[in-house]
Design an enzyme around this catalytic site. Sequence first.
Site, PDB file in Angstrom:
ATOM      1  N   GLY A 293      -6.498   1.196   4.608  1.00 28.45           N
ATOM      2  CA  GLY A 293      -5.726  -0.034   4.387  1.00 28.45           C
ATOM      3  C   GLY A 293      -6.533  -1.276   4.684  1.00 28.45           C
ATOM      4  O   GLY A 293      -6.393  -2.299   3.994  1.00 28.45           O
ATOM      5  N   ASP A 294      -7.395  -1.207   5.700  1.00 28.96           N
ATOM      6  CA  ASP A 294      -8.242  -2.351   6.037  1.00 28.96           C
ATOM      7  C   ASP A 294      -9.270  -2.609   4.934  1.00 28.96           C
ATOM      8  O   ASP A 294      -9.588  -3.759   4.626  1.00 28.96           O
ATOM      9  CB  ASP A 294      -8.951  -2.102   7.371  1.00 28.96           C
ATOM     10  CG  ASP A 294      -7.977  -1.826   8.502  1.00 28.96           C
ATOM     11  OD1 ASP A 294      -6.850  -2.359   8.453  1.00 28.96           O
ATOM     12  OD2 ASP A 294      -8.330  -1.072   9.425  1.00 28.96           O
TER      13      ASP A 294
ATOM     14  N   SER B 240       0.848  -1.182   0.000  1.00 28.36           N
ATOM     15  CA  SER B 240       0.000   0.000   0.000  1.00 28.36           C
ATOM     16  C   SER B 240       0.888   1.238   0.000  1.00 28.36           C
ATOM     17  O   SER B 240       1.695   1.428   0.915  1.00 28.36           O
ATOM     18  CB  SER B 240      -0.904  -0.017   1.233  1.00 28.36           C
ATOM     19  OG  SER B 240      -1.708   1.133   1.275  1.00 28.36           O
TER      20      SER B 240
ATOM     21  N   GLY C 131      -1.578   4.452  -4.563  1.00 27.58           N
ATOM     22  CA  GLY C 131      -2.302   3.200  -4.785  1.00 27.58           C
ATOM     23  C   GLY C 131      -1.558   1.972  -4.304  1.00 27.58           C
ATOM     24  O   GLY C 131      -0.925   1.985  -3.237  1.00 27.58           O
TER      25      GLY C 131
ATOM     26  N   ALA D 201      -1.430   7.577  -1.468  1.00 26.64           N
ATOM     27  CA  ALA D 201      -2.103   8.198  -2.602  1.00 26.64           C
ATOM     28  C   ALA D 201      -1.684   7.593  -3.936  1.00 26.64           C
ATOM     29  O   ALA D 201      -2.400   7.734  -4.940  1.00 26.64           O
ATOM     30  CB  ALA D 201      -1.820   9.697  -2.609  1.00 26.64           C
TER      31      ALA D 201
END
Length: 310
Positions: free
Chosen positions: A249-250, A218, A223, A221
Amino acid sequence: MILTVTLNTALDLTYAVPALVPHTSHRVGEVTERPGGKGINVARVLAALGHGTVVTGFAGGATGAVLRDLLGALPHGPADALVTVAGNTRRTVAVVDRATGDTTQLNEPGPHIDAGEWAAFLRTYGELLPEAEAVALCGSLPPGIHVGAYAELVRLARSAGVPVLLDTAGEPLRRGIAARPDLVKPNADELAQLTGAREPLRATRDARRRGAHSVVASLGADGLLAVTPDGIWRAAPPDPVRGNPTGAGDSAVAGLLSALAEGLGWRDRLVRAVALSTATVLAPTAGEFDRTAYEDLLARVTVAQQAPAA
């Protein structure tokens, strides 16, 4: 069903203030309270996507009771298979600065887990695995849990033939990745801590060599960057967005896991993960996702296969 594991559950409190100024008092304009911890956040998104989901981990004390009440009140699940412990479940406090959109996070350590409580969890985990399509192991370890706990849980899932995703950091990640999970989803800082490399592609490749079948990094911004048996992929939202990144992130984990359970290929997995994480940043409440934005983003996320499979 999809099983998510949150060993260090939390009662998430979000305070909204007009502007966060150090060394001053603040009047909180808005307070939200929700069941949290990374795996519970993942499970909530999975349930909203229509997947049958079960959460397990630990909950205890007055805070744990509030968490379970809030979890039980959620529409469409997820189901509660948390193990009761003597200690008090932790709280996390997110302070959202309305002026800048920035969020300041305060995380308590969690209750001490003793050997008997860990054994009770392992029994519950073992009973749930045969019914699981996939399992996500998420978040920090509470005090008292041995640092190789996730490696142990990865091996148990693999022995049961259940695909397993690992999302943690530090030494638990280092040991867990050596147990060969199907998928690992670190962020850029966690990757750098694991590998010593700051360049994302180099770090992601190094992480995969350490044992994971696939690694999805991750990059905020920018992606997602995925190194997989099918090749190297990059996926990004169409435009920069501003909002509260808590839980983004989850949501990406939920997107990856739901697409895996549905048998989708890497392109569709990454599109869903980026769309969900971006829609979470845009949501008015931390850890939720904006469904209208999500459905719009599904057609606009950009995905490129940078290199074919090695």
